[in-house]
Design an enzyme around this catalytic site. Structure first.
Site, PDB file in Angstrom:
ATOM      1  N   LEU A  40       0.893  -1.156   0.000  1.00  0.00           N
ATOM      2  CA  LEU A  40       0.000   0.000   0.000  1.00  0.00           C
ATOM      3  C   LEU A  40       0.929   1.203   0.000  1.00  0.00           C
ATOM      4  O   LEU A  40       1.869   1.255   0.793  1.00  0.00           O
ATOM      5  CB  LEU A  40      -0.870   0.033   1.262  1.00  0.00           C
ATOM      6  CG  LEU A  40      -2.127  -0.825   1.280  1.00  0.00           C
ATOM      7  CD1 LEU A  40      -2.798  -0.764   2.645  1.00  0.00           C
ATOM      8  CD2 LEU A  40      -3.099  -0.393   0.196  1.00  0.00           C
ATOM      9  N   ASP A  41       0.701   2.158  -0.872  1.00  0.00           N
ATOM     10  CA  ASP A  41       1.640   3.273  -0.962  1.00  0.00           C
ATOM     11  C   ASP A  41       1.590   4.164   0.275  1.00  0.00           C
ATOM     12  O   ASP A  41       0.708   4.047   1.124  1.00  0.00           O
ATOM     13  CB  ASP A  41       1.455   4.059  -2.267  1.00  0.00           C
ATOM     14  CG  ASP A  41       0.171   4.850  -2.336  1.00  0.00           C
ATOM     15  OD1 ASP A  41      -0.196   5.513  -1.351  1.00  0.00           O
ATOM     16  OD2 ASP A  41      -0.465   4.828  -3.406  1.00  0.00           O
ATOM     17  N   TYR A  42       2.536   5.062   0.375  1.00  0.00           N
ATOM     18  CA  TYR A  42       2.743   5.931   1.528  1.00  0.00           C
ATOM     19  C   TYR A  42       1.460   6.674   1.919  1.00  0.00           C
ATOM     20  O   TYR A  42       1.154   6.835   3.093  1.00  0.00           O
ATOM     21  CB  TYR A  42       3.862   6.924   1.175  1.00  0.00           C
ATOM     22  CG  TYR A  42       4.255   7.881   2.269  1.00  0.00           C
ATOM     23  CD1 TYR A  42       5.078   7.465   3.309  1.00  0.00           C
ATOM     24  CD2 TYR A  42       3.824   9.199   2.251  1.00  0.00           C
ATOM     25  CE1 TYR A  42       5.466   8.340   4.312  1.00  0.00           C
ATOM     26  CE2 TYR A  42       4.208  10.089   3.248  1.00  0.00           C
ATOM     27  CZ  TYR A  42       5.026   9.650   4.277  1.00  0.00           C
ATOM     28  OH  TYR A  42       5.407  10.515   5.263  1.00  0.00           O
ATOM     29  N   SER A  44      -1.669   5.796   1.143  1.00  0.00           N
ATOM     30  CA  SER A  44      -2.833   4.924   1.271  1.00  0.00           C
ATOM     31  C   SER A  44      -2.881   4.311   2.662  1.00  0.00           C
ATOM     32  O   SER A  44      -1.884   4.245   3.373  1.00  0.00           O
ATOM     33  CB  SER A  44      -2.786   3.812   0.218  1.00  0.00           C
ATOM     34  OG  SER A  44      -2.820   4.370  -1.078  1.00  0.00           O
ATOM     35  N   ARG A 127      -4.716   4.964  -8.306  1.00  0.00           N
ATOM     36  CA  ARG A 127      -4.431   6.381  -8.498  1.00  0.00           C
ATOM     37  C   ARG A 127      -4.198   6.691  -9.981  1.00  0.00           C
ATOM     38  O   ARG A 127      -4.681   7.694 -10.512  1.00  0.00           O
ATOM     39  CB  ARG A 127      -3.215   6.804  -7.682  1.00  0.00           C
ATOM     40  CG  ARG A 127      -3.464   6.755  -6.186  1.00  0.00           C
ATOM     41  CD  ARG A 127      -2.210   7.133  -5.394  1.00  0.00           C
ATOM     42  NE  ARG A 127      -2.374   6.843  -3.991  1.00  0.00           N
ATOM     43  CZ  ARG A 127      -3.048   7.597  -3.129  1.00  0.00           C
ATOM     44  NH1 ARG A 127      -3.609   8.707  -3.542  1.00  0.00           N
ATOM     45  NH2 ARG A 127      -3.157   7.246  -1.869  1.00  0.00           N
TER      46      ARG A 127
END
Length: 172
Positions: A40-42, A44, A127
């Site tokens: 999960l990105d920074y 999210s 995104r």
């Protein structure tokens, strides 16, 4: 086998060369070394699995196993019906078409909420898909992986998976 509610502002990695906090900083009192299953990105948040079982991790993270991941996404404007259709059928990102994705408008507003279900998880895929249609993601939270729901875990909290949950994942 752990389920974590990843808060915004943590990277999904074991260590970060930029010195940002990692999801492993949240795992206190666990004796064995665990690793994130997927990413999960920074920016999210939401459900993230961690384990020291490589076979389990690969089984869940591999797009070929069709494990569905469900997200709640707030964007800066509603998609048109045609854009929603294209989103569901797949769009070209990085020269490859995305797999079909489920998309459901949850709340119609100036900044609407959508539910997105993916079988693949390319880096920043949701995104990028919304950006393809000129929309920016304001919030992104993963709420389910296959059958497992985020549930009442607060951001930064984690729990062990039950033996029954582990067995269900291993059958996928």
């Amino acid at each position: 086998y752990l389920a974590l509610n990843k808060p915004h502002g943590y990277v999904t990695t074991a260590s970060d060369p930029e010195g940002r906090p990692t999801v492993l900083d949240l795992i206190r009192g666990v004796r064995e070394r665990v690793y994130p299953v997927g990413r999960l990105d920074y920016h999210s948040e939401g459900l993230l699995l961690l384990t020291n079982d490589g076979e389990f991790s690969n089984g869940i993270a591999s797009a070929s196993n069709h494990v569905i991941k469900t997200y709640l996404v707030k964007v800066n404007g509603q998609l048109t019906e045609e854009q929603e259709k294209q989103f569901r059928e797949g769009i070209f990102l990085g020269g490859r078409r995305t797999r079909p994705a489920a998309l459901k408008l949850l709340r119609r507003a100036a900044n609407p909420w959508y539910e997105v279900k993916l079988q693949e998880g390319r880096q920043n895929q949701i995104r990028l898909m919304f950006r393809h249609f000129g929309r920016l993601v304001e919030k992104l939270r993963r709420v389910r992986i296959a059958f497992l729901e985020l549930g009442p875990l607060k951001p930064g909290e984690f729990r062990a998976l039950s033996p029954a949950e582990i067995a269900r994942f291993q059958k996928l």
